[in-house]
Design an enzyme around this catalytic site. Structure first.
Site, PDB file in Angstrom:
ATOM      1  N   HIS A 232      49.645  45.887  14.362  1.00 51.33           N
ATOM      2  CA  HIS A 232      48.489  46.720  14.025  1.00 51.33           C
ATOM      3  C   HIS A 232      48.380  47.967  14.901  1.00 51.33           C
ATOM      4  O   HIS A 232      48.121  49.055  14.375  1.00 51.33           O
ATOM      5  CB  HIS A 232      47.184  45.928  14.066  1.00 51.33           C
ATOM      6  CG  HIS A 232      46.063  46.685  13.424  1.00 51.33           C
ATOM      7  ND1 HIS A 232      45.900  46.778  12.057  1.00 51.33           N
ATOM      8  CD2 HIS A 232      45.071  47.438  13.948  1.00 51.33           C
ATOM      9  CE1 HIS A 232      44.864  47.526  11.776  1.00 51.33           C
ATOM     10  NE2 HIS A 232      44.333  47.940  12.908  1.00 51.33           N
ATOM     11  N   TYR A 236      48.179  52.684  14.481  1.00 45.94           N
ATOM     12  CA  TYR A 236      47.498  53.742  15.221  1.00 45.94           C
ATOM     13  C   TYR A 236      48.476  54.630  15.978  1.00 45.94           C
ATOM     14  O   TYR A 236      48.158  55.796  16.262  1.00 45.94           O
ATOM     15  CB  TYR A 236      46.446  53.119  16.149  1.00 45.94           C
ATOM     16  CG  TYR A 236      45.265  52.654  15.342  1.00 45.94           C
ATOM     17  CD1 TYR A 236      44.238  53.530  15.025  1.00 45.94           C
ATOM     18  CD2 TYR A 236      45.218  51.358  14.822  1.00 45.94           C
ATOM     19  CE1 TYR A 236      43.168  53.122  14.238  1.00 45.94           C
ATOM     20  CE2 TYR A 236      44.164  50.946  14.028  1.00 45.94           C
ATOM     21  CZ  TYR A 236      43.143  51.834  13.741  1.00 45.94           C
ATOM     22  OH  TYR A 236      42.102  51.437  12.931  1.00 45.94           O
ATOM     23  N   HIS A 383      47.325  49.625   0.001  1.00 43.71           N
ATOM     24  CA  HIS A 383      46.551  50.080   1.160  1.00 43.71           C
ATOM     25  C   HIS A 383      47.452  50.755   2.181  1.00 43.71           C
ATOM     26  O   HIS A 383      47.126  51.822   2.723  1.00 43.71           O
ATOM     27  CB  HIS A 383      45.835  48.878   1.794  1.00 43.71           C
ATOM     28  CG  HIS A 383      45.336  49.144   3.179  1.00 43.71           C
ATOM     29  ND1 HIS A 383      44.230  49.924   3.435  1.00 43.71           N
ATOM     30  CD2 HIS A 383      45.798  48.740   4.398  1.00 43.71           C
ATOM     31  CE1 HIS A 383      44.025  49.991   4.745  1.00 43.71           C
ATOM     32  NE2 HIS A 383      44.965  49.277   5.346  1.00 43.71           N
ATOM     33  N   PHE A 384      48.585  50.155   2.430  1.00 44.33           N
ATOM     34  CA  PHE A 384      49.534  50.690   3.403  1.00 44.33           C
ATOM     35  C   PHE A 384      49.994  52.087   3.001  1.00 44.33           C
ATOM     36  O   PHE A 384      50.117  52.988   3.840  1.00 44.33           O
ATOM     37  CB  PHE A 384      50.714  49.722   3.485  1.00 44.33           C
ATOM     38  CG  PHE A 384      51.733  50.057   4.522  1.00 44.33           C
ATOM     39  CD1 PHE A 384      51.519  49.737   5.850  1.00 44.33           C
ATOM     40  CD2 PHE A 384      52.926  50.676   4.185  1.00 44.33           C
ATOM     41  CE1 PHE A 384      52.467  50.026   6.817  1.00 44.33           C
ATOM     42  CE2 PHE A 384      53.871  50.974   5.142  1.00 44.33           C
ATOM     43  CZ  PHE A 384      53.640  50.647   6.465  1.00 44.33           C
ATOM     44  N   HIS A 385      50.220  52.288   1.709  1.00 46.49           N
ATOM     45  CA  HIS A 385      50.736  53.574   1.260  1.00 46.49           C
ATOM     46  C   HIS A 385      49.696  54.686   1.316  1.00 46.49           C
ATOM     47  O   HIS A 385      50.050  55.854   1.564  1.00 46.49           O
ATOM     48  CB  HIS A 385      51.317  53.449  -0.155  1.00 46.49           C
ATOM     49  CG  HIS A 385      52.715  52.919  -0.184  1.00 46.49           C
ATOM     50  ND1 HIS A 385      53.002  51.576  -0.105  1.00 46.49           N
ATOM     51  CD2 HIS A 385      53.923  53.553  -0.249  1.00 46.49           C
ATOM     52  CE1 HIS A 385      54.327  51.402  -0.146  1.00 46.49           C
ATOM     53  NE2 HIS A 385      54.897  52.590  -0.222  1.00 46.49           N
ATOM     54  N   ARG A 448      53.155  40.699  -3.458  1.00 49.35           N
ATOM     55  CA  ARG A 448      53.938  41.786  -2.884  1.00 49.35           C
ATOM     56  C   ARG A 448      55.350  41.297  -2.611  1.00 49.35           C
ATOM     57  O   ARG A 448      55.639  40.107  -2.650  1.00 49.35           O
ATOM     58  CB  ARG A 448      53.279  42.265  -1.582  1.00 49.35           C
ATOM     59  CG  ARG A 448      53.233  41.194  -0.514  1.00 49.35           C
ATOM     60  CD  ARG A 448      52.361  41.563   0.671  1.00 49.35           C
ATOM     61  NE  ARG A 448      52.851  42.711   1.401  1.00 49.35           N
ATOM     62  CZ  ARG A 448      52.569  42.955   2.688  1.00 49.35           C
ATOM     63  NH1 ARG A 448      51.803  42.130   3.377  1.00 49.35           N
ATOM     64  NH2 ARG A 448      53.046  44.022   3.294  1.00 49.35           N
ATOM     65  N   ARG A 449      56.259  42.243  -2.347  1.00 44.67           N
ATOM     66  CA  ARG A 449      57.627  41.941  -1.914  1.00 44.67           C
ATOM     67  C   ARG A 449      58.370  41.057  -2.907  1.00 44.67           C
ATOM     68  O   ARG A 449      59.095  40.151  -2.517  1.00 44.67           O
ATOM     69  CB  ARG A 449      57.617  41.262  -0.544  1.00 44.67           C
ATOM     70  CG  ARG A 449      57.098  42.143   0.572  1.00 44.67           C
ATOM     71  CD  ARG A 449      56.878  41.333   1.825  1.00 44.67           C
ATOM     72  NE  ARG A 449      56.637  42.196   2.982  1.00 44.67           N
ATOM     73  CZ  ARG A 449      56.167  41.769   4.146  1.00 44.67           C
ATOM     74  NH1 ARG A 449      55.901  40.492   4.313  1.00 44.67           N
ATOM     75  NH2 ARG A 449      55.969  42.606   5.136  1.00 44.67           N
TER      76      ARG A 449
END
Length: 557
Positions: A232, A236, A383-385, A448-449
């Site tokens: 995580h 950042y 969300h990641f993208h 996913r994946r």
């Protein structure tokens, strides 16, 4: 106690000297080579999952997925961040990097590049299709883990170079606060080095011996905890350099000033404190962690919203005050005065807009009950993208349009600017369509994946097909945008007209008093250590003392 910091907006442009510029460009161009390869892998991945194409027999979906994840999320971001930070530190400390910083920088580049090549070769040989994370019990080639370790250690060396420049500046400017960009760079590296220590421990003492066959099993729970200790804060590490561009560079581009030096530094320190001890919110479904510890990590995760809101307030305050000084009237008249046709502003601003739903999705992912709905679905990928793939990437693109000309002594021409605007629109539309489809499919339970499958023509899975085609179409737009970006950057590196391009560093408009406590590093690093011990000390000790039976390695490809 506070000190006064004199600001003069008439300070002439300080160019980045050739030695520092060459070092920065070496990092930036490796970043974009990785980006180009990752873009190809990403397009292929989207087309396969959407059922639009089939892969040849000599490769497989999970190999392509791993290549895309490693090259885009680890290699592209890390190299670009290091190159950007080195250039900004040089720019704000007199234009050059002294000997130790350059030596550390080049040593880091060599070590990172050797590690990258080792990892990429193992992926191409289909010996490391572990989906970009180091998630046991999937086992990659030991050379993949060794290469990853070299990448991390090389990035530490680069960080030591930044620290060396910082210490030299402080020695020569006793009693003064460091330039804002330098302070933010040091904060970013403190975060990065702190976050990568546990994953280095995982790789060196768990994964490498296990992959070499020196030990038969691995403590899966401990390895995942060490990974998410890093995983995580990694987000950042991607985000803080984008914030640096927003806080320090963007105001200068639009003709404004930094809103508040103190608030900017405080926001970065808050992100440093609250982004590290939060890893269990990625492990809410794990059985080996007690609910109480998960609750502590979720609480700390939600606190990270505060510095993000501070950043949003600061940036839109800069936009509004600048627009009103340029004649904007009425409630929203200032918006018309912003330079919407300047890609250096437009691309990061679009990234900011993407970060609004991205942040909201992060709150959902970190909430126990709602996370149970979307956990391990393609919602998480969406969300990641829109966080890394849109907010961070678009900011990096906007920075590149002025950074590369500033380092090469060339100009961002009107044609290149217009093409950059087109590239930004293509990227934004493609990312919107792809991530929207991913979020919608995730809410319907699509995992996913996974490779293309209709799950034996199950009606629910067949209902996902339209969304998967939209996802593939969005991926196609992203690929076109990526190719256009590479062409523009090649032009700006080698073919654009010679000239002086400003490296935009903004200052505050008036003298501001900055509390010295904001640069008392023993205090802040001590608080980081305290929060880490509080959040991880007992759970990790418990996982070591009361570990479940270890797992042998699995190779599923």
């Amino acid at each position: 106690m506070v000190i006064a910091r004199k600001i003069d907006d008439t300070i002439p442009h300080v160019p980045v000297q050739r030695s520092a510029a060459s070092l920065s460009l070496a990092y930036v161009w490796v970043a974009y080579i990785a980006f180009g390869l990752a873009a190809v892998a990403g397009m292929v991945q989207g087309m396969v999952r959407g059922g639009i194409m089939e892969l040849p027999s000599w490769t497989n979906y999970y190999q392509i997925l791993t290549a895309h994840g490693v090259l885009m999320a680890l290699i592209f971001t890390t190299y670009f961040i290091v190159g950007f930070i080195f250039s900004g530190v040089a720019r704000t400390t007199g234009g050059s990097l002294h000997g130790a910083a350059l030596k550390f920088g080049w040593a880091g580049w060599i070590l990172m590049t050797v590690g990258t090549l080792m990892a990429v070769v193992t992926i191409l040989l289909n010996e490391a299709s572990v989906l970009y994370t180091f998630y046991a019990p999937l086992k990659a080639s030991p050379y993949f883990y060794i290469g990853s370790a070299l990448l991390v250690v090389g990035s530490w060396l680069a960080g030591f170079g930044v620290f060396a420049s910082y210490r030299k500046w402080k020695r020569e400017n006793k009693g003064k606060m460091s330039p804002l960009f330098v302070f933010m760079s040091v904060t970013t590296y403190v975060l990065w080095i702190t976050a990568t220590i546990p994953v280095a421990v995982e790789v060196l003492f768990q994964l490498i011996p296990w992959s070499l066959g020196l030990v038969p099993t691995i403590n899966v729970m401990l390895s995942r905890t060490l990974f998410w200790f890093f995983g995580h804060p990694l987000v950042y590490f991607w985000l803080l350099p984008a914030y640096m561009a927003w806080y320090v560079c963007l105001p200068r581009i639009i003709g404004g000033h930094v809103f508040s030096d103190s608030l900017s530094r405080l926001a970065f320190l808050c992100l440093l404190l609250f982004s590290i001890p939060v890893g269990f919110h990625h492990q809410l479904m794990e059985p080996g962690i007690s609910p109480a510890w998960k609750m502590i990590h979720v609480t700390l995760t939600l606190i990270v919203v505060i510095p993000s809101l501070m950043t949003a307030f600061s940036m839109f305050a800069v936009f509004e005050t600048t627009g009103r000084k340029k004649g904007g009237v009425g409630l929203f008249g200032w918006l018309k005065k912003l330079p919407w046709t300047d890609v250096r502003f437009f691309a990061p601003f679009v990234g900011m807009l993407f970060f609004i739903p991205g942040g909201a999705g992060g709150i959902i992912n970190a909430s126990n009950q709602i996370n149970a709905v979307v956990h391990n679905t393609i919602w998480v990928t969406g969300h990641f993208h829109i966080t890394v793939g849109a907010a961070v990437a678009l900011t990096f693109f906007g920075v590149s349009f002025w950074l590369i000309p500033a380092l090469t002594g060339r100009q961002l021409t009107k044609t290149a600017n217009r093409m950059g605007m087109v590239q930004t629109v293509f990227w934004a539309v493609g990312m919107f369509l792809m991530s929207l489809a991913m979020h919608a499919m995730g809410l319907q339970g699509a995992p996913r994946r996974t490779d293309y499958t209709t799950y034996m023509d199950h009606p629910l899975a067949l209902g996902w097909m339209d969304y998967q085609r939209v996802m593939a179409f969005g991926g196609g737009l992203l690929f076109v945008s990526a190719i256009l970006l590479i062409v523009i950057l090649l032009y700006l590196t080698f073919y654009a007209p010679k000239g002086n391009t400003e490296y935009p560093i903004a200052e505050t408009e008036t003298t501001q008093e900055v509390p010295k406590i904001l640069e008392r590093w023993p205090v802040w690093i001590g608080l980081v250590a305290f929060l880490i011990i509080l959040a991880y000390g007992y759970p990790i000790l418990e996982q070591i003392q009361h570990q479940a039976p270890g797992s042998p390695p699995f190779v599923t490809w």
